[in-house]
Design a protein around this motif. Structure first.
Motif, PDB file in Angstrom:
ATOM      1  N   GLN A 113     -30.270  37.618  21.872  1.00 13.63           N
ATOM      2  CA  GLN A 113     -30.153  38.579  21.196  1.00 13.63           C
ATOM      3  C   GLN A 113     -30.689  39.379  21.524  1.00 13.63           C
ATOM      4  O   GLN A 113     -31.878  39.477  22.034  1.00 13.63           O
ATOM      5  CB  GLN A 113     -30.120  38.536  20.145  1.00 13.63           C
ATOM      6  N   ASN A 139     -32.198  43.112  17.186  1.00 14.36           N
ATOM      7  CA  ASN A 139     -30.108  43.116  17.064  1.00 14.36           C
ATOM      8  C   ASN A 139     -30.478  41.755  15.254  1.00 14.36           C
ATOM      9  O   ASN A 139     -31.169  40.235  15.496  1.00 14.36           O
ATOM     10  CB  ASN A 139     -29.964  42.453  17.694  1.00 14.36           C
ATOM     11  N   ASP A 155     -20.589  34.977  19.152  1.00 15.90           N
ATOM     12  CA  ASP A 155     -21.998  36.529  18.816  1.00 15.90           C
ATOM     13  C   ASP A 155     -21.488  37.492  19.368  1.00 15.90           C
ATOM     14  O   ASP A 155     -21.203  37.589  19.864  1.00 15.90           O
ATOM     15  CB  ASP A 155     -22.931  35.413  19.388  1.00 15.90           C
ATOM     16  N   ASN A 156     -22.713  37.944  18.691  1.00 11.98           N
ATOM     17  CA  ASN A 156     -22.560  39.017  19.701  1.00 11.98           C
ATOM     18  C   ASN A 156     -24.248  39.428  19.904  1.00 11.98           C
ATOM     19  O   ASN A 156     -24.955  40.423  20.212  1.00 11.98           O
ATOM     20  CB  ASN A 156     -22.607  39.836  17.897  1.00 11.98           C
ATOM     21  N   LYS A 184     -21.923  42.436  24.975  1.00 10.76           N
ATOM     22  CA  LYS A 184     -21.074  41.964  24.024  1.00 10.76           C
ATOM     23  C   LYS A 184     -21.029  41.444  23.589  1.00 10.76           C
ATOM     24  O   LYS A 184     -19.739  41.152  22.160  1.00 10.76           O
ATOM     25  CB  LYS A 184     -19.421  43.383  24.244  1.00 10.76           C
ATOM     26  N   GLY A 185     -21.867  40.817  23.761  1.00 13.74           N
ATOM     27  CA  GLY A 185     -21.859  39.235  23.231  1.00 13.74           C
ATOM     28  C   GLY A 185     -20.590  38.149  23.967  1.00 13.74           C
ATOM     29  O   GLY A 185     -20.476  38.344  24.987  1.00 13.74           O
TER      30      GLY A 185
END
Length: 515
Positions: A413, A417, A450-451, A505-506
């Motif tokens: 991550q 975030n 996920d992000n 952008k994951g």
């Protein structure tokens, strides 16, 4: 007045000639064959140029769609189109002039049917008869075509084929067999031609073959009618190899087919050798796993223990520089311990096969989240989970798979975030299956989205390989084995795993498991 009937006129009995004529006419007119009598027509130079109908029976007139009485006196060329152009006139003219009878089965150019035609000169007339054999001819053509097709199949079959007939002595005992039919492959294997073998006794080509194991099998199938199949090694009369044989009673004999499986048998032996080597390799791998889990971990635990003692008891003497070195040593020992642990788990996926059972993936995902409790408390992510199906699998392995995927989703991550993780489940679209999966089965598609930081799609295959990392170990912890374990687990369960991602952008990891 008298009402007596007038006397009947006297009967005039028919002559024998009249009776014969009427009988012949009745026979000719009502016969199934088409008959007609033609009168030759000559030109002024005396050349034969045509024929004229003198008599034609109903069967012949029916083919011309005319009444037989209407045709009497008509020129044949006026009634039968292309009579001269098709060559028919030339044939019949030759019969009349040379007085040579003619008979041939031919395709009529006008009627477009196969006819058995005969013609002969009778006095000054030409008698022409034909019988419709179109259906018989076409049936024969079909039979011929089927026979040729079957012969081609037999001749070009990858199996050797022979139809054998028993040869019996005066006591009805089978003493030999002879070839009724054999194909090219069988002839090639035995070193003879088809013509040399057909109709010959086997013993005339292969003397003493009755002492081989093959002969009792042929005798038993002929006498009992039992179908038999075997794999046999043949090493006689110049033939050497392993064959699969199939024997079926046919008449007073056997239809015997065989396939040369010599190469397959050799490959089977090689495969058995490779399997033994693989078993020894797996045994060595299991021994390595034992060493890794016990002998290698023990020194690492001592390194970590002694390092902690150094940092706690000799803090002042070591100073900041010494403490930093001890911390680095501790960190390296921890990474090595984690690496050994992951390698051990990866090896177990190949060496330890446990029977698959019904597994509730809802519980598996909850167990994986429980194992990540500390990380979840630190990152405080938002996690959404769809209802999950029940699949056949190993609970331990599937928990490893989801724990690794969820751990990566929380770990990779951007700084500051808040992780957002979604686990979606749906029946997989056959058009979206990975290339290695068969499309005749149905699968669940479970997406872990996920992000996080994401990565370039060009690395989508690389990240599933052992020790492949896209980021430095100082920035993100890990051993580079976790995703390789995920792929191995998916494959062990008859499925696969893929990923789509984009930097910043994951990522979405898609796990495909059989329904």
């Amino acid at each position: 007045m008298s009402f007596l009937p007038a006397p009947a006129p006297p009967l005039h009995p028919m002559s024998v000639a009249d009776v014969s004529t009427e009988l012949l006419r009745a026979i000719v007119e009502h016969t199934a064959s088409a008959n007609s009598l033609w009168q030759p027509v000559f030109d002024e130079q005396g050349d034969l140029v045509d024929f004229r109908y003198v008599f034609i029976n109903p069967a012949a007139a029916n083919y011309l769609n005319r009444h037989n009485e209407d045709l009497v006196g008509e020129l044949v060329s006026d009634i039968v189109t292309q009579f001269k152009e098709s060559g028919q006139f030339a044939i019949f003219a030759n019969v009349y002039v040379s007085n040579t009878p003619f008979r041939r089965e031919m395709l009529h150019p006008v009627l477009h049917r196969w006819l058995d035609i005969s013609a002969s000169r009778v006095g000054n007339y030409l008698l022409m008869s034909f019988y419709d054999v179109h259906d018989i001819h076409m049936a024969a053509e079909r039979t011929k075509a089927q026979t040729e097709l079957l012969q081609n199949v037999v001749d070009h079959s990858p199996s050797g084929m022979m139809l054998l007939e028993a040869v019996r002595d005066s006591t009805n005992e089978i003493i030999d067999f002879k070839y009724l039919v054999t194909n090219e492959l069988n002839a090639k294997v035995t070193g003879h031609s088809v013509d040399e073998m057909t109709g010959k006794a086997i013993s005339s080509l292969f003397p003493g073959y009755q002492s081989l194991d093959l002969f009792p099998v042929l005798v038993d199938v002929t006498n009992t009618g039992k179908t038999f199949q075997n794999t046999f090694v043949y090493n006689s009369y110049g033939v050497n190899g392993t064959f699969d044989g199939y024997y079926m009673k046919q008449g007073d004999g056997v239809l015997f087919t065989f396939v040369n499986v010599t190469r397959l048998a050799e490959q089977q032996k090689q495969l058995e050798t490779m399997n033994r080597d693989l078993a020894r390799s797996n045994e060595s791998l299991q021994q390595f796993a034992y060493v890794a889990s016990h002998d290698l971990q023990e020194p690492l635990r001592k390194v970590q223990s002694f390092g902690k003692m150094l940092a706690d008891q000799f803090n002042t003497q070591l100073g900041p520089t010494g403490i930093d070195l001890v911390n680095r040593m501790q960190s390296s020992a921890q990474r090595m311990s984690a690496l050994i642990h992951d390698l051990l788990n990866y090896a177990r996926l190949s060496t330890e096969k446990e029977p698959l059972k019904l597994v509730k993936l809802d519980l598996i995902v909850q167990d994986a989240l429980a194992d990540l409790d500390l990380c979840i408390q630190e990152t405080r992510p938002t996690i959404q989970i769809d209802p999950m199906p029940v699949v056949m699998g190993s609970a331990v392995q599937l928990r490893q798979l989801f724990q690794n995927l969820l751990s990566n989703a929380l770990k990779f991550q951007p700084v500051g975030n808040t992780p957002m993780v979604a686990i979606r489940c749906q029946p997989a679209d056959p058009a979206n299956l990975p290339a290695d999966l068969p499309t005749d089965k149905t699968y669940w598609q479970i997406d872990v989205q996920d992000n996080g930081i994401g990565f370039s799609q060009q690395y989508a295959d690389r990240i599933f390989e052992v020790f492949q990392r896209l980021h430095g170990k100082n920035k993100y912890t890990g051993t580079g084995v976790g995703l390789a374990i995920c792929r191995r687990v998916a494959e062990t369960h008859g499925g696969d795993i893929s990923v789509t991602s984009e930097p910043g952008k994951g990522s979405t990891f898609s796990v495909f498991l059989p329904k």
